[in-house]
Design a protein around this motif. Structure first.
Motif, PDB file in Angstrom:
ATOM      1  N   CYS A  22       0.684  -1.232  -0.147  1.00 44.73           N
ATOM      2  CA  CYS A  22       0.035   0.066   0.192  1.00 44.73           C
ATOM      3  C   CYS A  22       0.847   1.127   0.094  1.00 44.73           C
ATOM      4  CB  CYS A  22      -0.903  -0.028   1.258  1.00 44.73           C
ATOM      5  SG  CYS A  22      -1.779   1.441   1.439  1.00 44.73           S
ATOM      6  N   ALA A  23       0.773   2.000  -1.083  1.00 44.78           N
ATOM      7  CA  ALA A  23       1.580   3.249  -1.048  1.00 44.78           C
ATOM      8  C   ALA A  23       0.804   4.446  -1.007  1.00 44.78           C
ATOM      9  CB  ALA A  23       2.258   3.277  -2.616  1.00 44.78           C
ATOM     10  N   ALA A  24       1.461   5.092   0.175  1.00 44.59           N
ATOM     11  CA  ALA A  24       0.512   6.291   0.436  1.00 44.59           C
ATOM     12  C   ALA A  24       1.055   7.729   0.150  1.00 44.59           C
ATOM     13  CB  ALA A  24       0.607   6.260   2.163  1.00 44.59           C
ATOM     14  N   SER A  25       0.326   8.506  -0.226  1.00 46.75           N
ATOM     15  CA  SER A  25       0.695   9.964  -0.572  1.00 46.75           C
ATOM     16  C   SER A  25      -0.208  10.929  -0.005  1.00 46.75           C
ATOM     17  CB  SER A  25       0.932  10.054  -2.236  1.00 46.75           C
ATOM     18  OG  SER A  25      -0.368   9.694  -2.819  1.00 46.75           O
ATOM     19  N   GLY A  26       0.315  11.994  -0.064  1.00 48.40           N
ATOM     20  CA  GLY A  26      -0.715  13.416   0.456  1.00 48.40           C
ATOM     21  C   GLY A  26      -0.758  13.421   2.043  1.00 48.40           C
ATOM     22  N   LEU A  27       0.302  12.653   2.784  1.00 45.80           N
ATOM     23  CA  LEU A  27       0.142  12.634   4.267  1.00 45.80           C
ATOM     24  C   LEU A  27       1.502  12.656   4.834  1.00 45.80           C
ATOM     25  CD1 LEU A  27       0.305   9.440   4.969  1.00 45.80           C
ATOM     26  CD2 LEU A  27      -2.008   9.331   4.880  1.00 45.80           C
ATOM     27  N   THR A  28       1.744  12.689   6.090  1.00 46.09           N
ATOM     28  CA  THR A  28       3.174  12.772   6.590  1.00 46.09           C
ATOM     29  C   THR A  28       2.869  11.078   7.293  1.00 46.09           C
ATOM     30  OG1 THR A  28       3.104  14.935   7.229  1.00 46.09           O
ATOM     31  CG2 THR A  28       4.793  13.448   8.374  1.00 46.09           C
ATOM     32  N   PHE A  29       3.646  10.409   6.419  1.00 47.81           N
ATOM     33  CA  PHE A  29       3.585   8.901   6.563  1.00 47.81           C
ATOM     34  C   PHE A  29       3.961   8.486   7.954  1.00 47.81           C
ATOM     35  CE2 PHE A  29       2.692   4.608   4.962  1.00 47.81           C
ATOM     36  CZ  PHE A  29       3.741   4.079   5.526  1.00 47.81           C
TER      37      PHE A  29
END
Length: 123
Positions: A22-29
């Motif tokens: 699961c690749a996340a973007s748009g947040l401070t992971f």
């Protein structure tokens, strides 16, 4: 905006393995908890595993010892390694992000969701 994109689902025989990403973007992971849920047809969404932003890991009893969750903060990605798969693991698997503590297993605690990836385990 926040995006969670799952990959790695597919069809596998019982006893086999799959690795979901699961690749996340748009947040401070590094500042959010990450989790995996699943939903089979006609059933409610079910908690699978979670890893908190500070690294504590939680599993549902049904997958403990077979599944492993991990996160790579440098790649903004969370993984779910699934071994010894069973037909009852068949479901759409969803990635989730948020600040879910302390009730990681409550899907209402999670703020962001991916679109899901299908996992089918044949007997």
């Amino acid at each position: 905006q926040v995006q969670l994109v799952e990959s790695g689902g597919g069809l596998v025989q019982a006893g086999g393995s799959l690795r979901l990403s699961c690749a996340a973007s748009g947040l401070t992971f590094g500042n959010v908890d990450m989790g995996w849920f699943r939903q089979a047809p006609g059933k409610e969404r079910e908690f699978v595993a979670a890893v908190s932003w500070f690294g504590t890991i939680y599993y549902s009893d049904s997958v403990k010892g077979r599944f492993t969750i991990s996160r790579d903060n440098a790649k903004n990605t969370v993984y779910l390694q699934m071994n010894s798969l069973r037909p009852e693991d068949t479901a759409v698997y969803y990635c989730a992000a948020g600040l879910a503590a302390p009730r990681y297993s409550d899907h209402k605690r999670w703020e962001y969701w991916g679109q899901g990836t299908q996992v089918t385990v044949s007997s």
